[in-house]
Design an enzyme around this catalytic site. Structure first.
Site, PDB file in Angstrom:
ATOM      1  CG  HIS A   1      -2.653   4.215 -15.258  1.00 29.51           C
ATOM      2  ND1 HIS A   1      -3.535   4.751 -16.163  1.00 29.51           N
ATOM      3  CD2 HIS A   1      -3.116   4.512 -14.023  1.00 29.51           C
ATOM      4  CE1 HIS A   1      -4.491   5.366 -15.483  1.00 29.51           C
ATOM      5  NE2 HIS A   1      -4.272   5.224 -14.193  1.00 29.51           N
TER       6      HIS A   1
ATOM      7  CG  ASP B   1      -2.675   3.131  -6.239  1.00 24.03           C
ATOM      8  OD1 ASP B   1      -3.154   4.057  -5.576  1.00 24.03           O
ATOM      9  OD2 ASP B   1      -3.300   2.525  -7.134  1.00 24.03           O
TER      10      ASP B   1
END
Ligand code: ACO
Length: 428
Positions: free
Chosen positions: A306, A363
């Site tokens: 991320h 996700d």
């Protein structure tokens, strides 16, 4: 005394103000830098650039903290509903019981879409991706509500435009799934709450009565809340930059959907599930080989890494627990969950991932829940968009209320310097 930063360029030194947020985050305000020195800053991918002062969401990527309007994501996911969180993001405070009733009443009044909007489906070829459809349908709302075209008209008009979009989004998302299967579309039912209505329109059938399963309603509320905002990510920045030109809300959100679709952003949830299936079917469950290939840059581990979190993504932690609970409650035994856990373990103990601080993101586990709930894989990113909608709208609304400047970054030009025009007969 107000803090300042000093920049020295050759002989010249200038002082720049330092701004500090309520969580003690600091930024050097460079807005006057070019005017004073003739130079700009350079930051490809905006890794180090603050673009706004916002009151909506706080994120600390080093410590793995996420809060909406000061409330922790853990509390909200556990104790609130998605409509409460939507209200909180939009209007800044958790609603009282009366305010929530009124808000939900307004949403219920606007769930139907214009019948002509459904005709748009006739032009999509079979198998066209749900995100392409969603982008088109949201943008098309601007044609049905021309009064929304001027976002500066009045606060009342703006609020109606916002309510319409929030109310119609579940109807549109459900229609996409139904049309994809060739099933008749179900019209919204006022007896259902926001999330149950979405589930009814998606999984109900004209031939049967539909009773929402409380386990599914609860899981869906949680998932939508966890996706509801994430400050200045790629799609939200897109919504803001489009909104900064005073484009209408529907056009701005349509652009946000486009940005979300990419596999490096929201599209990763579809990629994760396809990756896990590939590991099961093609790699024969050999997780070590997959990790080795990721380290050799031969493949990307979708659902890992991320831009901001250099620690556990707090949303991923909650979703992992929810995944175990939901699958157990629904009696689903999905071997992909075991593969996902093995992959997570292998990556988290590998120096490549440890050194780069690559952790599972939101996700990684969400797709396994969506699959257990019965959503087809290409719908996963649509579900992300359904959750992110109140965040996008709140950020757009904040930008409008502050009347922020048009977003227009600079560049460093590195192409040809001036050269004489060559007529076509002399070109080689
Ligand atoms: N698998 C393998 N290696 C990775 C991964 C990954 N998923 N993510 C990053 N890396 C590596 C990079 O190759 C790079 O290695 P290097 O230092 O040897 O060059 C290093 O880790 C740093 O990565 P960057 O790409 O510089 O990090 P950035 O912040 O630009 O990218 C991103 C973040 C786009 C999310 C990236 O981690 C990625 O592509 N992940 C997979 C896709 C994904 O899951 N996206 C969803 C993110 S969450 C969301 O948007 C909702």
């Amino acid at each position: 005394m107000a803090e300042k930063a000093t920049i020295t360029l050759g002989e010249k030194s200038i002082e720049l103000p330092v701004i500090t947020g309520t969580e003690n985050e600091k930024a050097i305000d460079i807005s006057k830098l070019r005017g004073q020195t003739g130079i700009v800053t350079f930051d490809e991918g905006y890794k180090n650039t603050g673009c706004t002062v916002s009151n909506i969401t706080f994120l600390d990527g080093e410590q793995g903290i996420l809060r909406y309007r000061g409330y922790s994501i853990e509390d909200l996911a556990e104790k609130a509903t998605f409509t409460e969180v939507s209200y909180l993001l939009l209007y800044g405070e958790l609603p009282t019981a009366t305010q929530l009733k009124d808000f939900e009443g307004q949403l219920t009044q606007h769930t139907l879409v214009h019948e002509n909007l459904m005709k748009v489906f006739e032009v999509f070829p079979t198998g066209s991706h749900p995100m392409g459809q969603l982008m088109t349908l949201i943008s098309a709302l601007s044609s049905f509500y021309p009064e929304s075209l001027n976002p500066n008209k009045s606060p009342e008009q703006l609020n109606l435009t916002i309510i319409r979009l929030l109310a119609k989004m579940p109807t549109i998302c459900a229609m996409i799934q139904k049309k994809g299967k060739g099933h008749p579309v179900l019209y919204p039912q006022n007896r259902f709450d926001y999330v149950s209505n979405f589930l009814y329109m998606t999984f109900g059938n004209v031939t049967d009565e539909y009773k929402p399963d409380p386990v599914v309603v609860d899981a869906m509320n949680k998932l939508l809340i966890l996706h509801a905002d994430h400050e200045q990510n790629c799609s939200t920045s897109t919504v803001r930059i489009v909104g900064s030109s005073h484009a209408n809300l529907y056009a701005s959100i349509g652009a946000g959907v486009a940005a979300l679709w990419g596999p490096r952003h929201g599209g990763a949830n579809q990629e994760v599930l396809e990756m896990l299936e590939h590991i099961r079917d093609i790699d024969k469950g050999d997780v070590k080989k997959v990790v080795a290939e990721a380290k050799d840059k031969k493949r990307l581990l979708f659902g890992f890494g991320h831009r901001v979190y250099k620690n556990f993504d707090p949303r991923a932690k909650i979703i992992k627990v929810a995944c175990d609970n939901v699958l157990a409650k629904l009696g689903v035994n999905d071997p992909l969950l075991a593969i996902a856990k093995e992959l997570e373990e292998a990556a988290l103990t590998d120096p490549y991932f440890v050194e780069r601080k690559l952790y599972p993101n939101v996700d990684f586990y969400s797709g396994i829940i969506y699959k257990a709930l019965g959503f087809p894989t290409p719908m996963f990113t649509v579900l992300f968009a359904l959750g992110r909608l109140p965040g996008w709208i709140s950020q757009w609304k904040e930008l409008r209320e502050k009347n922020e400047d048009i977003g227009r970054p600079r560049q460093i030009y590195n192409g040809y310097t001036h050269r004489p025009f060559v007529s076509i007969k002399n070109r080689k």
